[in-house]
Design a protein around this motif. Structure first.
Motif, mmCIF file in Angstrom:
data_model
loop_
_atom_site.group_PDB
_atom_site.id
_atom_site.type_symbol
_atom_site.label_atom_id
_atom_site.label_comp_id
_atom_site.label_asym_id
_atom_site.label_seq_id
_atom_site.Cartn_x
_atom_site.Cartn_y
_atom_site.Cartn_z
ATOM 1 N N ALA A 95 -8.780 2.372 -1.319
ATOM 2 C CA ALA A 95 -8.292 3.484 -0.508
ATOM 3 C C ALA A 95 -8.351 3.188 0.984
ATOM 4 O O ALA A 95 -7.497 3.602 1.748
ATOM 5 N N ARG A 149 0.818 -1.220 0.000
ATOM 6 C CA ARG A 149 0.000 0.000 0.000
ATOM 7 C C ARG A 149 0.851 1.270 0.000
ATOM 8 O O ARG A 149 0.333 2.362 -0.221
ATOM 9 N N MET A 150 2.147 1.141 0.237
ATOM 10 C CA MET A 150 3.036 2.307 0.177
ATOM 11 C C MET A 150 3.308 2.741 -1.262
ATOM 12 O O MET A 150 3.766 3.852 -1.499
ATOM 13 N N VAL A 151 3.017 1.868 -2.203
ATOM 14 C CA VAL A 151 3.202 2.191 -3.622
ATOM 15 C C VAL A 151 2.032 3.052 -4.073
ATOM 16 O O VAL A 151 0.871 2.766 -3.751
ATOM 17 N N ASP A 152 2.320 4.096 -4.809
ATOM 18 C CA ASP A 152 1.278 4.995 -5.305
ATOM 19 C C ASP A 152 0.320 4.234 -6.217
ATOM 20 O O ASP A 152 0.746 3.459 -7.071
ATOM 21 N N VAL A 153 -0.971 4.454 -6.030
ATOM 22 C CA VAL A 153 -1.978 3.752 -6.827
ATOM 23 C C VAL A 153 -1.797 4.037 -8.317
ATOM 24 O O VAL A 153 -2.051 3.183 -9.167
ATOM 25 N N GLY A 154 -1.303 5.220 -8.642
ATOM 26 C CA GLY A 154 -1.050 5.563 -10.044
ATOM 27 C C GLY A 154 0.000 4.662 -10.681
ATOM 28 O O GLY A 154 -0.078 4.352 -11.875
ATOM 29 N N ASP A 155 0.975 4.243 -9.875
ATOM 30 C CA ASP A 155 1.989 3.319 -10.396
ATOM 31 C C ASP A 155 1.365 1.972 -10.732
ATOM 32 O O ASP A 155 1.646 1.391 -11.781
ATOM 33 N N TYR A 156 0.524 1.458 -9.830
ATOM 34 C CA TYR A 156 -0.162 0.197 -10.120
ATOM 35 C C TYR A 156 -0.989 0.309 -11.404
ATOM 36 O O TYR A 156 -0.962 -0.579 -12.256
#
Length: 144
Positions: free
Chosen positions: A101, A26-33
């Protein structure tokens, strides 16, 4: 797919086992996923999963399965679904991890035991023990 009665128990076992890994993911930005999934950069997602898992599990215990899904729409928050595999010694769990979220959830699709017992409760106990044995043990630093 018809859910078996013991699937819910196994979902709880898996969710408890990977809780710390989920916090890392969850530390990874959702935009990256979203970008990695839409551009089919699955190796990048696999690297993220491997990096998060290596902090808590023996190598190869948790890995990306066949990919993921990014559910993004104007009328709601994004939802990321990662197809994952847990492979502690003696058992393989195929499951989906859903990240939103506010929460994360686990949906177990299939569990394959190398030597299954006739009793689902015995298999559940084996799964729990196998996951515990695959965890990395950290010793506490000695206070000076």
């Amino acid at each position: 797919m018809n859910r078996q009665p013991h699937t819910s128990t196994r979902e709880v076992i898996v969710a408890n086992a990977i809780g710390e890994v989920v916090r890392e993911l969850r530390m990874v930005d959702v935009g990256d996923y979203i970008a990695y999934i839409r551009l089919e950069r699955l190796a990048s997602i696999a690297d993220l999963v491997d990096s998060a898992a290596e902090l808590y599990f023996q190598p190869g215990t948790l890995r990306l399965g066949h990919g993921g899904e990014a559910h993004v729409a104007w009328e709601g928050p994004p939802r990321i679904v990662l197809d994952l595999e847990l492979r502690p010694t003696g058992v393989t769990v195929y499951f989906a991890l859903t990240l939103t979220a506010r929460k994360a959830s686990v949906e177990v699709n299939y569990v394959a035991f190398d030597k299954p017992a006739a009793d689902p409760a015995e298999n559940d106990g084996f799964l729990e023990r196998a996951l515990e044995h695959s965890r990395i043990r950290r010793s506490e630093p000695v206070a000076t």
